[in-house]
Design an enzyme around this catalytic site. Structure first.
Site, PDB file in Angstrom:
ATOM      1  N   ASP A   1       0.828  -1.214   0.000  1.00  0.00           N
ATOM      2  CA  ASP A   1       0.000   0.000   0.000  1.00  0.00           C
ATOM      3  C   ASP A   1       0.858   1.257   0.000  1.00  0.00           C
ATOM      4  O   ASP A   1       0.432   2.315  -0.435  1.00  0.00           O
ATOM      5  CB  ASP A   1      -0.949  -0.005   1.195  1.00  0.00           C
ATOM      6  CG  ASP A   1      -2.024  -1.045   0.958  1.00  0.00           C
ATOM      7  OD1 ASP A   1      -1.774  -2.236   1.232  1.00  0.00           O
ATOM      8  OD2 ASP A   1      -3.087  -0.679   0.431  1.00  0.00           O
TER       9      ASP A   1
ATOM     10  N   ASN B   1       1.721  -2.961   4.183  1.00  0.00           N
ATOM     11  CA  ASN B   1       0.761  -3.795   3.451  1.00  0.00           C
ATOM     12  C   ASN B   1      -0.246  -4.328   4.466  1.00  0.00           C
ATOM     13  O   ASN B   1      -0.147  -4.071   5.680  1.00  0.00           O
ATOM     14  CB  ASN B   1       1.481  -4.927   2.707  1.00  0.00           C
ATOM     15  CG  ASN B   1       0.571  -5.632   1.718  1.00  0.00           C
ATOM     16  OD1 ASN B   1      -0.119  -4.983   0.924  1.00  0.00           O
ATOM     17  ND2 ASN B   1       0.522  -6.943   1.771  1.00  0.00           N
TER      18      ASN B   1
HETATM   19  O1  MRU Z   1      -7.613  -2.833   2.765  1.00  0.00           O
HETATM   20  P1  MRU Z   1      -7.372  -3.250   1.350  1.00  0.00           P
HETATM   21  O2  MRU Z   1      -8.097  -4.493   0.968  1.00  0.00           O
HETATM   22  O3  MRU Z   1      -7.563  -2.120   0.367  1.00  0.00           O
HETATM   23  O4  MRU Z   1      -5.835  -3.607   1.349  1.00  0.00           O
HETATM   24  C1  MRU Z   1      -5.241  -4.111   0.199  1.00  0.00           C
HETATM   25  C2  MRU Z   1      -3.867  -4.564   0.401  1.00  0.00           C
HETATM   26  O5  MRU Z   1      -3.300  -4.482   1.465  1.00  0.00           O
HETATM   27  C3  MRU Z   1      -3.155  -5.047  -0.809  1.00  0.00           C
HETATM   28  O6  MRU Z   1      -2.252  -6.053  -0.475  1.00  0.00           O
HETATM   29  C4  MRU Z   1      -2.384  -3.873  -1.412  1.00  0.00           C
HETATM   30  O7  MRU Z   1      -3.255  -2.802  -1.649  1.00  0.00           O
HETATM   31  C5  MRU Z   1      -1.712  -4.229  -2.645  1.00  0.00           C
HETATM   32  S1  MRU Z   1      -2.888  -4.260  -3.944  1.00  0.00           S
HETATM   33  C6  MRU Z   1      -2.316  -4.535  -5.426  1.00  0.00           C
END
Ligand code: MRU
Length: 364
Positions: A243, A253
């Site tokens: 993220d 992440n």
């Molecule tokens: O809370 P989320 O579902 O939006 O979190 C997503 C993640 O942590 C993913 O691993 C990250 O965004 C990478 S997406 C290609």
């Protein structure tokens, strides 16, 4: 060209419908029970979709926010409307930097334009961001494929562990962590994916769903089984998305990523992070600068699923007043990351490694 398929039909997670003043998204809160397309036709609907995680995943949040700006400017495009839209979208989720990156890009593109030209320019810039995302994820797949090939050992098959959902659902197409998996699978490499359930939002179910749609062999496991699987030699490589990657290579992440990195290091299993350049935040010196989202306690108190008749339903497992902590992300120190896979190639998770791939983005 769209590559990922749902029931054999090429499908993207987001489709602009400018003539209707709307975008169509796949409602990820309905998956895996139902694959439903939802039409969003206002800034407020986009804000709600991002907050409620109908759209989620760092790259897709950025693309959706860009279209959110376009929607906001449809009827009025003065400075105040533009700034209010950027502020509302920027407040939806704090950790994924792609959101703020996309909004800054829209702001820089639109502010110099006279208001009557802004709405059309916003749609075009959002389209460009979406298309770039597709191409970047495709290239992440190509670079990651080389790493996976090198992992083909005595088994003749690669056992890959992943966490959360960093597949095509988290992007416009291809995915980040899953892009190398799809590239390898499509080239006939024998592989199997171990999918971590990812409590409390269970994004692992989204990963299992998309792997199933693509025909990739996979197995879902409870988050707490990761240490055992790694320790007993069942896994050849761990690949996750990100993220936000700080300038020194620390990686934010989905919560639980850090524990997997620790277990992978203890088992001498490579731990790769796949992400596009828009996820690297050179303004964040290290992981302690990354804001960690704290989400609603009800995500732990209530279980989501469907009842015996297949209708979506909630089950309470904790009293409404029970104390709950729900940090949605953690930070894996760069020292635990074997390499970062981006659209520009593979590099060490270090300030030198990232600077070498993105010389134009570094400050000083
Ligand atoms: O809370 P989320 O579902 O939006 O979190 C997503 C993640 O942590 C993913 O691993 C990250 O965004 C990478 S997406 C290609």
């Amino acid at each position: 060209m769209t590559v990922m398929k749902v029931q054999g039909k090429p499908t993207r997670t987001i489709t602009p419908v400018p003539q209707a003043g709307a975008i169509d998204i796949i409602d990820q809160t309905a998956l895996p029970q139902a694959c439903r397309v939802l039409r969003l036709d206002s800034l407020e609907a986009v804000v709600e979709a991002i907050c409620s995680m109908q759209v989620r995943g760092a790259p897709l949040i950025g693309v959706t926010a860009a279209y959110g700006v376009a929607l906001a400017l449809t009827s009025r495009a003065d400075d105040a409307t533009l700034l209010a839209a950027i502020r509302a979208l920027g407040a939806t989720r704090p950790t994924a930097v792609n959101l703020h990156w996309a909004l800054a890009r829209l702001q820089a593109c639109l502010t110099p334009l006279p208001p009557p030209l802004r709405a059309e320019a916003a749609w075009l810039e959002a389209d460009r961001i979406a298309e770039e995302d597709v191409q970047q994820c495709r290239r992440i797949g190509e670079h990651g494929l080389q790493l996976l090939r090198a992992q083909l050992g005595e088994r003749g098959r690669i056992e890959i562990m992943t966490h959360c959902n960093a597949g095509w659902l988290a992007t416009v197409d291809h995915g980040t962590a899953l892009a190398p998996v799809y590239a390898a699978f499509d080239q006939g490499i024998d592989l199997h994916v171990w999918v971590s359930e990812t409590r409390p939002r269970n994004q692992g179910l989204l990963t299992a769903w998309e792997l199933h749609e693509h025909g990739v062999p996979h197995t879902l496991f409870a988050d707490n089984a990761a240490g055992l699987l790694l320790a007993r030699g069942s896994i050849d490589a761990v690949i996750v998305g990100a993220d936000r990657i700080a300038a020194n290579g620390d990686v934010a992440n989905k919560i639980g990523t850090y524990l997997k990195a620790l277990a992978a290091r203890a088992a001498s299993v490579p731990f790769y992070v796949a992400a596009p350049g828009s996820t690297i935040d050179f303004a964040c010196a290290n992981g302690t600068d990354i804001p960690i989202e704290e989400r609603a306690a009800d995500e732990l108190r209530l279980l989501q699923g469907c009842d015996a008749a297949g209708r979506s339903a909630q089950l309470r497992q904790l009293a409404a007043e029970a104390a709950v902590a729900n940090p949605a992300f953690d930070v894996t120190p760069a020292s635990l990351v074997s390499a970062v896979i981006s659209e520009r190639g593979v590099c060490p998770a270090s300030s030198d490694g990232l600077r070498a791939l993105y010389p134009e983005k570094t400050h000083g």
